[in-house]
Enzyme design. Sequence first.
Site, PDB file in Angstrom:
ATOM      1  N   TYR A 149      -0.788 -56.471  48.087  1.00  0.00           N
ATOM      2  CA  TYR A 149      -1.962 -56.875  47.311  1.00  0.00           C
ATOM      3  C   TYR A 149      -1.990 -56.066  46.026  1.00  0.00           C
ATOM      4  CZ  TYR A 149      -6.891 -57.506  46.000  1.00  0.00           C
ATOM      5  OH  TYR A 149      -8.058 -57.788  45.329  1.00  0.00           O
ATOM      6  N   ASP A 244       3.388 -50.562  42.040  1.00  0.00           N
ATOM      7  CA  ASP A 244       1.925 -50.581  42.063  1.00  0.00           C
ATOM      8  C   ASP A 244       1.460 -49.389  42.904  1.00  0.00           C
ATOM      9  OD1 ASP A 244      -0.660 -53.022  42.933  1.00  0.00           O
ATOM     10  OD2 ASP A 244      -0.726 -50.906  42.328  1.00  0.00           O
ATOM     11  N   LYS A 272      -7.933 -45.718  41.137  1.00  0.00           N
ATOM     12  CA  LYS A 272      -8.611 -45.004  42.238  1.00  0.00           C
ATOM     13  C   LYS A 272      -8.741 -43.493  42.007  1.00  0.00           C
ATOM     14  CE  LYS A 272      -7.396 -48.731  45.401  1.00  0.00           C
ATOM     15  NZ  LYS A 272      -8.611 -49.352  45.968  1.00  0.00           N
TER      16      LYS A 272
HETATM   17  P1  KE4 Z   1      -9.037 -52.885  41.955  1.00  0.00           P
HETATM   18  O1  KE4 Z   1      -9.007 -54.040  40.961  1.00  0.00           O
HETATM   19  O2  KE4 Z   1      -9.749 -53.272  43.226  1.00  0.00           O
HETATM   20  O3  KE4 Z   1      -9.539 -51.581  41.336  1.00  0.00           O
HETATM   21  O4  KE4 Z   1      -7.528 -52.563  42.368  1.00  0.00           O
HETATM   22  C1  KE4 Z   1      -6.741 -53.615  42.851  1.00  0.00           C
HETATM   23  C2  KE4 Z   1      -5.562 -53.058  43.632  1.00  0.00           C
HETATM   24  C3  KE4 Z   1      -4.319 -53.044  43.036  1.00  0.00           C
HETATM   25  N1  KE4 Z   1      -3.238 -52.561  43.690  1.00  0.00           N
HETATM   26  C4  KE4 Z   1      -3.348 -52.078  44.953  1.00  0.00           C
HETATM   27  C5  KE4 Z   1      -2.136 -51.556  45.637  1.00  0.00           C
HETATM   28  C6  KE4 Z   1      -4.603 -52.074  45.607  1.00  0.00           C
HETATM   29  O5  KE4 Z   1      -4.699 -51.602  46.869  1.00  0.00           O
HETATM   30  C7  KE4 Z   1      -5.736 -52.564  44.938  1.00  0.00           C
HETATM   31  C8  KE4 Z   1      -7.106 -52.606  45.579  1.00  0.00           C
HETATM   32  N2  KE4 Z   1      -7.224 -52.068  46.883  1.00  0.00           N
HETATM   33  C9  KE4 Z   1      -8.229 -52.670  47.744  1.00  0.00           C
HETATM   34  C10 KE4 Z   1      -8.148 -52.013  49.119  1.00  0.00           C
HETATM   35  N3  KE4 Z   1      -7.085 -52.554  49.887  1.00  0.00           N
HETATM   36  C11 KE4 Z   1      -9.594 -52.599  47.127  1.00  0.00           C
HETATM   37  C12 KE4 Z   1     -10.749 -52.904  48.048  1.00  0.00           C
HETATM   38  C13 KE4 Z   1     -11.486 -54.148  47.602  1.00  0.00           C
HETATM   39  O6  KE4 Z   1     -10.827 -55.147  47.236  1.00  0.00           O
HETATM   40  O7  KE4 Z   1     -12.748 -54.095  47.647  1.00  0.00           O
END
Ligand code: KE4
Length: 430
Positions: A149, A244, A272
Amino acid sequence: MSSPYHAGPISEALWQRALSRIPGGVNSPVRAFRGVGGEPFFVNKAKGCTITDVDGREYIDFVGTWGPAILGHAPQVVIEAVTETAKHGTSFGIPNPLEVEMAETICRLVPSVQKVRMTNSGTEAVMSAIRLARGFTGRDRIVKFEGCYHGHVDSLLVKAGSGALTLGQPDSAGIPASLAALTTTVPFNDLEALKAVFRDQGPEIACVILEPVPANAGLYLPEPGYLNAIRQLCTEHGSLLVFDEVMTGFRLAPGGAQEIFGITPDLTTMGKVIGGGLPVGAFGGRADIMDHLAPLGPVYQAGTLSGNPLALAAGLAQLKEMERINGWAHLEFLGAQMEESMRALIKGKPLTFQRIGSMFCLYFTEGPVRNLADAKQSDTAAFARYFHAALENGIYFAPSQYEAGFLSTAHSPEVLERVAKALPRLLQII
Ligand code: KE4
């Protein structure tokens, strides 16, 4: 079997109001407990490894707002940095010194990053990185891995993990077929499948993007030599390798997974931890690639709040504290303690515990789990019972089998010992 955990009356009232004005009651799908049943509780304060819901109930938190809370919640150094910075303004839309300090810090900790640009989320960072890869190479095809993801980027919501997988929508509606057709997916840890894609489509491939440690279908690890083989294939075919590290960055090591595995990607996406809980993302890499970005080059990318002083103050305070206390060594010590107790507990049961550093996943399947297909063998109903039993015992795990858990430096050995003592009861009900 234990029924779903019932939140308190204040949470329940808030939930009804949320449902009437916010789609699904949440601002991000994975928070809605759809993967485990029941209704979410509402939280309005947290400290250290504990979150407190609006009805005053406390939980030991193993999600840490999905990764940012590496020092635990509301660490003093972050609160002070944000408070002091906010006194002088919250956003300028003009270069501010913290942007220079953050860029220099990221480039020092992650040597593959020669230049970096800040964004406001991981999604924005990834979206920008793949646009840059396409602009730099003049190619259109993206290769990603099933179950990984990368945020809700149109080109990457194809066989995606995290909330998309939890909801059974790994291929989101609203993505033009013509765009999705430019994304090729392969199973993780299957080198032959990737080699075949390069044989068939090599000259079209702008980049290969992956989580070096996939943590959005639970948590599984690259097999020995796999990441290096991907690096070689990209180099041979003139495709960019994009790591990523939004979740693994600055968590698995100061330099993230690429430091652990000794791989030099061409671009890295981050987020993060470097925002200390405030909205942040970043992407960076080889200077010759990054210099294709506007205003220098032809690839446009922008953001009103990119490099926001509060987010950077929080992130820099967190990174400085991690370096001061060598937080990464402490996280490994805590992770090893947790792994030892978990392995003893699950012996002989149809469960698999997988961990790297402070990231972990308890799969409800025999395992080992090497890819998405293995992860999907998990008994998600049993996981749901475990999740709710944990809540009844004041323990909050991620509300989906397809998410990783996170330790922070605020999780003391005594807290982990207390959780380990509670787990046999939780596992008995499975
Ligand atoms: P954000 O757009 O949510 O800040 O980051 C996206 C993203 C990109 N790459 C990786 C590897 C990620 O894990 C994420 C987002 N992680 C999720 C948790 N698995 C965010 C939680 C959510 O979607 O509320």
